[in-house]
Design a protein around this motif. Structure first.
Motif, PDB file in Angstrom:
ATOM      1  N   ARG A   1      50.716  66.392  46.407  1.00 25.48           N
ATOM      2  CA  ARG A   1      50.273  66.126  45.282  1.00 25.48           C
ATOM      3  C   ARG A   1      49.593  64.549  45.257  1.00 25.48           C
ATOM      4  O   ARG A   1      49.989  63.918  46.625  1.00 25.48           O
ATOM      5  N   LEU A   2      48.663  63.940  44.577  1.00 28.83           N
ATOM      6  CA  LEU A   2      47.956  62.765  44.761  1.00 28.83           C
ATOM      7  C   LEU A   2      48.757  61.771  43.726  1.00 28.83           C
ATOM      8  O   LEU A   2      49.195  62.257  42.487  1.00 28.83           O
ATOM      9  N   LEU A   3      48.655  60.310  43.874  1.00 31.07           N
ATOM     10  CA  LEU A   3      49.398  59.557  42.968  1.00 31.07           C
ATOM     11  C   LEU A   3      48.274  59.129  41.923  1.00 31.07           C
ATOM     12  O   LEU A   3      47.261  59.139  42.189  1.00 31.07           O
ATOM     13  N   ASP A   4      48.880  59.033  40.780  1.00 29.20           N
ATOM     14  CA  ASP A   4      47.835  58.501  39.640  1.00 29.20           C
ATOM     15  C   ASP A   4      47.609  57.079  39.592  1.00 29.20           C
ATOM     16  O   ASP A   4      48.502  56.179  40.095  1.00 29.20           O
ATOM     17  N   GLY A   5      46.877  56.834  38.949  1.00 25.61           N
ATOM     18  CA  GLY A   5      46.560  55.224  38.766  1.00 25.61           C
ATOM     19  C   GLY A   5      45.317  54.635  39.788  1.00 25.61           C
ATOM     20  O   GLY A   5      45.095  55.372  40.646  1.00 25.61           O
ATOM     21  N   ASN A   6      44.895  53.451  39.266  1.00 25.60           N
ATOM     22  CA  ASN A   6      43.760  52.848  40.335  1.00 25.60           C
ATOM     23  C   ASN A   6      44.390  51.807  41.235  1.00 25.60           C
ATOM     24  O   ASN A   6      45.258  51.155  40.782  1.00 25.60           O
ATOM     25  N   TYR A   7      43.957  52.068  42.598  1.00 23.82           N
ATOM     26  CA  TYR A   7      44.571  51.280  43.707  1.00 23.82           C
ATOM     27  C   TYR A   7      43.928  49.905  43.595  1.00 23.82           C
ATOM     28  O   TYR A   7      42.644  49.985  43.200  1.00 23.82           O
ATOM     29  N   PRO A   8      44.490  48.911  43.685  1.00 18.57           N
ATOM     30  CA  PRO A   8      43.866  47.555  43.453  1.00 18.57           C
ATOM     31  C   PRO A   8      42.599  47.284  44.549  1.00 18.57           C
ATOM     32  O   PRO A   8      42.861  48.003  45.676  1.00 18.57           O
ATOM     33  N   ASP A   9      41.847  46.674  44.171  1.00 23.18           N
ATOM     34  CA  ASP A   9      40.711  46.032  45.103  1.00 23.18           C
ATOM     35  C   ASP A   9      41.171  45.308  46.192  1.00 23.18           C
ATOM     36  O   ASP A   9      41.479  43.986  45.971  1.00 23.18           O
ATOM     37  N   THR A  10      41.510  45.620  47.302  1.00 21.13           N
ATOM     38  CA  THR A  10      42.277  44.807  48.462  1.00 21.13           C
ATOM     39  C   THR A  10      41.512  44.051  49.270  1.00 21.13           C
ATOM     40  O   THR A  10      41.540  43.003  49.911  1.00 21.13           O
ATOM     41  N   SER A  11      39.960  44.574  48.875  1.00 18.32           N
ATOM     42  CA  SER A  11      38.983  43.775  49.969  1.00 18.32           C
ATOM     43  C   SER A  11      39.023  42.324  49.648  1.00 18.32           C
ATOM     44  O   SER A  11      38.763  41.499  50.456  1.00 18.32           O
ATOM     45  N   ARG A  12      39.218  41.868  48.439  1.00 18.64           N
ATOM     46  CA  ARG A  12      39.092  40.275  48.200  1.00 18.64           C
ATOM     47  C   ARG A  12      40.464  39.563  48.453  1.00 18.64           C
ATOM     48  O   ARG A  12      40.472  38.466  48.545  1.00 18.64           O
ATOM     49  N   LEU A  13      41.229  40.422  49.103  1.00 17.16           N
ATOM     50  CA  LEU A  13      42.527  39.642  49.631  1.00 17.16           C
ATOM     51  C   LEU A  13      42.300  39.209  51.202  1.00 17.16           C
ATOM     52  O   LEU A  13      42.735  38.409  51.553  1.00 17.16           O
ATOM     53  N   ILE A  14      41.207  39.702  51.782  1.00 16.74           N
ATOM     54  CA  ILE A  14      41.020  39.465  53.005  1.00 16.74           C
ATOM     55  C   ILE A  14      40.123  38.187  53.394  1.00 16.74           C
ATOM     56  O   ILE A  14      39.053  38.428  52.866  1.00 16.74           O
ATOM     57  N   PRO A  15      40.768  37.199  53.914  1.00 16.22           N
ATOM     58  CA  PRO A  15      39.803  36.068  54.136  1.00 16.22           C
ATOM     59  C   PRO A  15      38.639  36.417  54.940  1.00 16.22           C
ATOM     60  O   PRO A  15      38.969  36.872  56.056  1.00 16.22           O
ATOM     61  N   THR A  16      37.767  35.584  54.630  1.00 15.08           N
ATOM     62  CA  THR A  16      36.318  35.584  55.383  1.00 15.08           C
ATOM     63  C   THR A  16      36.424  34.649  56.364  1.00 15.08           C
ATOM     64  O   THR A  16      35.478  34.644  57.255  1.00 15.08           O
ATOM     65  N   ASP A  17      37.066  33.249  55.853  1.00 19.23           N
ATOM     66  CA  ASP A  17      36.838  31.998  56.796  1.00 19.23           C
ATOM     67  C   ASP A  17      37.984  32.056  57.750  1.00 19.23           C
ATOM     68  O   ASP A  17      39.052  32.746  57.613  1.00 19.23           O
ATOM     69  N   SER A  18      38.106  31.149  58.514  1.00 14.36           N
ATOM     70  CA  SER A  18      39.278  30.884  59.535  1.00 14.36           C
ATOM     71  C   SER A  18      39.304  29.210  59.808  1.00 14.36           C
ATOM     72  O   SER A  18      38.362  28.923  60.174  1.00 14.36           O
ATOM     73  N   LYS A  19      40.271  28.772  59.762  1.00 20.04           N
ATOM     74  CA  LYS A  19      40.826  27.280  60.160  1.00 20.04           C
ATOM     75  C   LYS A  19      41.231  27.390  61.661  1.00 20.04           C
ATOM     76  O   LYS A  19      41.247  26.252  62.381  1.00 20.04           O
ATOM     77  N   THR A  20      42.161  28.291  61.963  1.00 21.44           N
ATOM     78  CA  THR A  20      42.729  28.241  63.190  1.00 21.44           C
ATOM     79  C   THR A  20      42.515  29.555  63.898  1.00 21.44           C
ATOM     80  O   THR A  20      43.054  30.553  63.049  1.00 21.44           O
ATOM     81  N   GLU A  21      42.199  29.828  64.997  1.00 23.59           N
ATOM     82  CA  GLU A  21      42.054  31.188  65.669  1.00 23.59           C
ATOM     83  C   GLU A  21      42.808  31.123  66.989  1.00 23.59           C
ATOM     84  O   GLU A  21      42.748  30.276  67.767  1.00 23.59           O
ATOM     85  N   VAL A  22      43.757  32.139  67.097  1.00 30.58           N
ATOM     86  CA  VAL A  22      44.562  32.093  68.249  1.00 30.58           C
ATOM     87  C   VAL A  22      44.402  33.579  68.893  1.00 30.58           C
ATOM     88  O   VAL A  22      44.576  34.490  68.094  1.00 30.58           O
TER      89      VAL A  22
END
Length: 378
Positions: free
Chosen positions: A243-264
């Protein structure tokens, strides 16, 4: 009903369908396995209403006789006992025979079991799915998509939709996302599907975990059919409904940062092993956190401090560090889960500050991304 069957194939099929059988059910007959013998072969079915698995054993395969049907029919047998019995039968050849009043005899060598069966007509029917929009994914790729995302689903029922993996299909691309709101796993890839097809569904993490265990490590295609409330995975001799789960999955794309202050940039194996060592003491820590600090000369420091037990500090040489100095704390378990999901010898971690989510990617593969929220300790 009466037939003879190869023990090895019977055991394998029983183990597969057992993954859908649960003792915690309000429908007593679902604690059993449905067995149907037809002119084509033997079909076994297990279900808990959410997941249904059907395994088919043909009369013959590659010139090898697997089943000899003497009399067609069906029966439902208690899964717990039937599973134990078939695994411990002495010989390679097994006879299953249903007599009056649903009495079922299971014979192998000198061993004979007599089980009370249930009427096959009382077993609920499997979901009826119109197989109009079928697409396929090679088994090994499907397993990779599952492995790299399903661990990040939520185990809490407070937001049921987060206990599943969001599958979004558009423009011929499959995007799989899982999050428990503390971390996120994302995997995307091009699949063989009509580019005009669009889907946005949430598949329970439990279903995907069971599917992963059943699927073999081959590149044979798995056919997939999605409807409003069900998904069907179809292989050569197996049907897996969820079965599939009911409900709308949150829009996660806005959680992913597009900038970076430190890269390792780090060697994946070295970093994973250092986190693993630091986690030995972190487990005793109430917060269960590991700290990461950037140092000079392209080194980072991994540390964990538990006052009652002790502390650990380890320097790890990085390939490259660019940007601002950083001190950040996070769950070692989340980090190890993420690193095990990534492929490749080197990873890039992009930080946007001590209290902002950070993103981990494989240096040479942009189809997969892991995101972790830090823990406030500084």
């Amino acid at each position: 009903m009466r037939f003879f069957i190869q023990k090895e194939r019977l055991v394998q099929s029983v183990q597969d369908v057992m993954k859908a059988v649960t003792s915690r059910t309000t429908i007593p007959i679902l604690t059993g396995i449905k067995i149907v013998a037809s002119s084509e072969g033997v079909t076994l079915t297990g279900s808990d209403s959410d997941i249904s698995i059907e395994s088919f054993i043909p009369k013959e395969e590659d010139g090898d006789e697997l089943v000899d049907i003497k009399e067609q029919g069906g029966i439902v047998l208690q899964a717990k006992f039937f599973n134990e019995i078939v695994r411990k039968l002495p010989e390679d050849d097994v006879e299953i025979k249903v007599e009056n009043h649903l009495q079922t005899i299971i014979r192998s060598g000198n061993a004979e079991f007599n089980l009370n069966g249930l009427d096959v007509e009382e077993y609920p029917l499997l979901p009826q799915i119109e197989e109009e929009n079928v697409f396929s994914i090679p088994t090994d790729i499907l397993k990779t998509f599952i492995r790299q995302t399903v661990f990040a689903v939520s185990t809490s029922e407070t937001r049921p939709v987060l206990t599943g993996v969001n599958w979004k299909i558009e423009n011929g691309e499959l995007l799989c996302v899982a999050t428990d709101s503390h971390r996120l796993a994302l995997r995307k890839g091009i699949i063989q599907i009509d580019p005009s097809s669009q889907y946005n569904v949430v598949i329970p993490g439990k279903s995907l975990n069971e599917l992963y265990k059943i699927l073999e490590d081959t590149n044979e295609p798995v056919q997939i059919v999605i409807t409003n409330n069900q998904i069907l995975f179809k292989t050569k001799h197996l049907l897996f409904f969820s079965r599939l789960l009911d409900g709308n999955y949150p829009d996660t794309s806005r959680l992913i940062p597009t900038d970076s202050k430190t890269e390792v940039i780090l060697n994946t194996k070295d970093f994973l092993q250092a986190i693993d060592r630091a986690s030995l003491l972190a487990r005793e820590n109430r917060n269960n956190v590991v700290k990461l600090s950037t140092l000079e000369d392209n080194y980072i420091e991994i540390s964990s401090n538990t006052p009652e037990v002790g502390k650990v500090v380890e320097k790890v040489k990085s390939v490259q560090i660019t940007g601002e100095e950083l001190k950040i704390s996070f769950s070692p378990k989340y980090m190890m889960d993420a690193l095990k999901a990534l492929e490749g010898t080197e990873i890039t971690i992009n930080f946007t500050g001590a209290m902002r989510p950070f993103v981990i990617r494989s240096v040479d593969d942009d189809s997969i991304l892991q995101l972790i929220l830090p823990v406030r300790t500084y």
